[in-house]
Design an enzyme around this catalytic site. Structure first.
Site, PDB file in Angstrom:
ATOM      1  N   GLU A  12       0.549  -0.824  -0.161  1.00  6.27           N
ATOM      2  CA  GLU A  12      -0.062  -0.487   0.037  1.00  6.27           C
ATOM      3  C   GLU A  12       0.708   1.164  -0.024  1.00  6.27           C
ATOM      4  O   GLU A  12       0.416   2.616  -0.832  1.00  6.27           O
ATOM      5  CB  GLU A  12      -0.670   0.042   1.340  1.00  6.27           C
ATOM      6  CG  GLU A  12      -1.638  -1.051   1.447  1.00  6.27           C
ATOM      7  CD  GLU A  12      -2.842  -0.659   0.386  1.00  6.27           C
ATOM      8  OE1 GLU A  12      -3.227   0.134  -0.612  1.00  6.27           O
ATOM      9  OE2 GLU A  12      -3.624  -2.088   0.308  1.00  6.27           O
TER      10      GLU A  12
ATOM     11  N   ASP B  78      -4.627  -9.912  -8.221  1.00  8.63           N
ATOM     12  CA  ASP B  78      -4.871  -8.692  -9.449  1.00  8.63           C
ATOM     13  C   ASP B  78      -3.474  -7.985 -10.243  1.00  8.63           C
ATOM     14  O   ASP B  78      -3.139  -8.644 -11.030  1.00  8.63           O
ATOM     15  CB  ASP B  78      -6.257  -8.070  -9.082  1.00  8.63           C
ATOM     16  CG  ASP B  78      -5.991  -7.711  -7.550  1.00  8.63           C
ATOM     17  OD1 ASP B  78      -4.613  -7.723  -7.012  1.00  8.63           O
ATOM     18  OD2 ASP B  78      -6.675  -6.633  -6.493  1.00  8.63           O
TER      19      ASP B  78
ATOM     20  N   GLU C  14     -12.031  -0.106  -9.918  1.00  8.84           N
ATOM     21  CA  GLU C  14     -11.951  -0.933 -11.156  1.00  8.84           C
ATOM     22  C   GLU C  14     -12.401  -0.192 -12.430  1.00  8.84           C
ATOM     23  O   GLU C  14     -12.184  -0.749 -13.671  1.00  8.84           O
ATOM     24  CB  GLU C  14     -11.894  -2.725 -10.395  1.00  8.84           C
ATOM     25  CG  GLU C  14     -10.659  -2.687  -9.343  1.00  8.84           C
ATOM     26  CD  GLU C  14     -10.733  -2.070  -8.647  1.00  8.84           C
ATOM     27  OE1 GLU C  14     -11.688  -1.808  -8.091  1.00  8.84           O
ATOM     28  OE2 GLU C  14     -10.420  -1.952  -7.519  1.00  8.84           O
TER      29      GLU C  14
HETATM   30  C1  DMJ Z   1      -6.175   0.197  -4.953  1.00 11.31           C
HETATM   31  O1  DMJ Z   1      -5.712   0.588  -3.950  1.00 11.31           O
HETATM   32  C2  DMJ Z   1      -5.559  -0.511  -6.021  1.00 11.31           C
HETATM   33  O2  DMJ Z   1      -6.477  -0.262  -7.100  1.00 11.31           O
HETATM   34  C3  DMJ Z   1      -5.281  -1.904  -5.883  1.00 11.31           C
HETATM   35  O3  DMJ Z   1      -4.573  -2.377  -6.673  1.00 11.31           O
HETATM   36  C4  DMJ Z   1      -6.255  -2.433  -5.366  1.00 11.31           C
HETATM   37  N1  DMJ Z   1      -7.590  -1.537  -4.254  1.00 11.31           N
HETATM   38  C5  DMJ Z   1      -7.693  -0.361  -4.525  1.00 11.31           C
HETATM   39  C6  DMJ Z   1      -8.663   0.318  -5.163  1.00 11.31           C
HETATM   40  O4  DMJ Z   1     -10.087  -0.954  -5.430  1.00 11.31           O
END
Ligand code: DMJ
Length: 654
Positions: free
Chosen positions: A281, A414, A548
């Site tokens: 993060e 992902d 997304e």
């Molecule tokens: C974001 O911090 C990024 O897109 C990450 O890859 C996945 N989660 C959140 C948004 O949903």
């Protein structure tokens, strides 16, 4: 042996001392014989001459020697040149040669030779002495500043080497910053589109102003309670919303807001905290946000902070395999993994989502360590067998082996796939290993995970040790955009197929929105038990302002210009305004199937970084941040393609 046995040899003779008695008392020695009246006059003269030359030499040496204990000791105590360090070696007094000359038994010649040798030696001594004096004088004549600066130069060189090895930001090479391509777009010519774009900018202003009003300097905003929200993901690093929002403020030309964000960063952004953070993060939001701001503006502060933070993350790689820990205490450098992760494993989507930022950190710092670390991760992955060609979500950093065989293109997996594709594109398509890994992973995903519902919706299921769970996460919806982006850059035979796959995923995700009460999609939706694209479990019905789905619309729009993507995106804008906008900002919802809003009271920083940015781009012309020049990290932060050669960059700039 009794002590008495040695005594006679070392004790003075009775009567004591060396006076006469000692030498004289020992009886007929050679010297006494040689110095006796048996010498001829010439021999006596030669001996006298040699002796006087020797005395002169000694006197001269003492007279000419500088007042230096070092030199004196060199002369008197290191007369054996073999014992002198090379740097201290001084020509000796030449006793050997004097003796050699003096021993001549051939009368006049020996005498001349001895005299010449003595003169030579005297000349050498004088020369040495004068040189020493000259050097001393030169040193004394140097200005104190010059000496000081010589010392400093040396010091600097050593420090620079050290810093480069340590990867310290102090060793940064100078980079020639050029204005970025397409960072500010023209106003769209179509008045309706222009108006929609202006509306999205107004949404950004509402989100920002409320954050500023109620949570300035804290990580996120609680828009209902109108106060700050802190997340353990960032430890006690502060200002997540400020750093995450920077580049959106810039491209929306919100200059005052950008300025205040930058000033806060200069004065307050501090990574010297004693707290445990999520490496993933912090990397995608903070490192990514700072890098993006640097590339858009060329402001040194952003580069400096990004490199500083990158260095702080490096101890996460101190594991036997080089696969980093998920969590890291920034002060102690001690890492660990999430307690819930299978057998102490690291998570694929976390350690697989450092690559783009770390390659750029190496580019901006000149320090190879960042790139080495992420290529190390790739090496580990390439030595492992993949079940059915799939990448499990769990990898143990100690053993370097897979944990549970769970596979997902949504949560836990992902952005690993996203970063393979983007590593290839960001390298100006030179990173062929990344390309190969990406396309073979997508092939395995198509074979084992992608299915079509009886209603004709294509979805990506989750794989648990060979069994499929027919569920798709909101997070998984990014994959539509990824397939389309890969398609646009792949070989012609793959292009059409992957574009279609992207379009099908986009439609499915649209359906997941359209089948709710608020027209915003749930966290996860299912294709079993008689439902399609609907959440059946209460715990999966929430929407937290995630990007997304609109991210996929943005790529699909750019790559196809099919107007339905703008239409769907505008429906999302209307839903956000109707259901998530509150006085104090924007809030997530606990249940998207309820008409009456149940707010979760968090304005996520990625709403400003991603959701609003992708929406703004959807209603902008394609020349704003063209995809052939910019790569979006997984938090929608901008990283430029690293061109093969500068000439090409120059060409592209024209
Ligand atoms: C974001 O911090 C990024 O897109 C990450 O890859 C996945 N989660 C959140 C948004 O949903």
């Amino acid at each position: 042996m009794p002590m008495g046995g040695l005594l006679p040899m070392f004790s003075s003779p009775p009567g004591g001392g060396l006076g006469g008695g000692g030498v004289g008392g020992s009886g007929g020695s050679g010297i006494r014989k040689g110095a006796g009246p048996g010498f001829r006059l010439t021999e006596k003269f030669v001996l006298l001459l040699v002796f006087s030359a020797f005395i002169t030499l000694c006197f001269g040496a003492i007279f000419f020697l500088p007042d230096s204990s070092k030199l004196l000791s060199g002369v008197f105590f290191h007369s054996n040149s073999a014992l002198q360090p090379a740097s201290e070696h001084k020509p000796g007094l030449g006793l050997g040669s004097v003796n050699a000359g003096g021993k001549g038994e051939d009368g006049g010649e020996g005498e001349r030779a001895a005299a010449a040798a003595a003169a030579d030696n005297l000349a050498k001594i004088r020369e040495d002495h004068e040189r020493a004096l000259r050097e001393a004088q030169e040193t004394l004549q140097k200005l104190p500043e010059e000496i000081q600066s010589d010392i400093l130069k040396e010091k600097e060189q050593v420090t620079q080497n050290k810093q480069f090895k340590k990867g310290n930001a102090g060793g940064l090479p100078h980079l020639d910053f050029r204005p970025p391509i397409g960072a500010i777009g023209r106003e769209p010519t179509d008045p309706e589109i222009r108006q929609k774009r202006a509306k999205i900018k107004e949404m950004m202003k509402h989100a920002w102003d409320n954050y500023k009003l109620y949570a300035w300097g804290l990580n996120e905003l609680k828009p209902i309670s109108k106060k700050g929200h802190s997340s353990s993901l960032f430890g006690n690093i502060q200002g997540a919303t400020i750093v995450d929002a920077l580049d959106t403020l810039f491209i929306m030309e919100m200059k005052d807001e950008f300025k205040e964000a930058k000033e806060w960063i200069e004065k307050n952004l501090d990574f010297n905290v004693n707290a445990e953070i999520s490496v993933f993060e912090v990397n995608i939001r903070f490192v990514g946000g700072l890098l993006s701001a640097y590339y858009l503006t060329g402001e040194e502060i952003f580069r400096k902070k990004a490199v500083e933070l990158g260095e702080k993350l490096l101890p996460a790689f101190h594991t036997p395999s080089g696969i980093p820990w998920a969590l890291l205490n920034l002060k102690s450098g001690i890492g660990r993994n999430w307690p819930w992760a299978s057998g102490g494993s690291s998570i694929l989507a976390e350690f697989g989502t450092l690559h783009l930022e770390f390659v750029h950190l190496t580019h901006l710092s000149g320090n190879p360590i960042f790139a080495e670390k992420v290529f190390g991760i790739r090496n580990v992955l390439n030595t492992l067998d993949k079940p059915q060609g799939l990448y499990p979500n769990y990898l143990n950093p100690s053993s370097g082996q897979w944990g549970q065989h769970h596979v997902s293109v949504g949560g836990l997996g992902d952005s690993f796939y996203e970063y393979l594709l983007k590593a290839w594109l960001m390298s100006d398509k030179t990173d062929l290993e990344a390309k190969k890994m990406y396309f073979s992973a997508v092939q395995a995903i198509e074979t084992h995970l992608i299915r079509k519902s009886s209603g004709g919706l294509t979805y990506i299921a989750e794989w648990k040790g060979g069994l499929l769970e027919h569920k798709m996460g909101h997070l998984t919806c990014f994959a539509g955009g990824m397939f389309a982006l890969g398609a646009a850059c792949a070989s012609p035979e793959l292009t059409q197929h992957h574009i279609e796959l992207g379009a099908e995923i986009a439609r499915t995700c649209y359906e997941s929105y359209n089948r709710t009460a608020v027209k915003l999609g749930p966290e996860a939706f299912r294709f079993d038990g008689g439902v399609e694209a609907i959440a059946t479990r209460q715990s999966e019905k929430y929407y937290i302002l995630r990007p997304e789905v609109v991210e996929t619309y943005m790529y699909m729009w750019r790559l196809t210009h099919d107007p339905k993507y703008r239409k769907w995106a505008w429906e999302a804008v209307e839903a956000l305004e109707k259901h998530c906008r509150v006085d104090g900002g924007y809030s997530g919802l606990r249940d998207v199937y309820l008409k009456r809003e149940s707010y979760d009271d968090v304005q996520q920083s990625f709403f400003l970084a991603e959701t609003l940015k992708y929406l703004y781009l959807l209603f902008s012309d394609d020349d704003l941040l063209p995809l052939e020049h910019w790569i979006f990290n997984t938090e929608a932060h901008l990283l430029p393609v690293l061109r093969k050669n500068n000439q090409e960059v120059e060409e592209n700039r024209k």
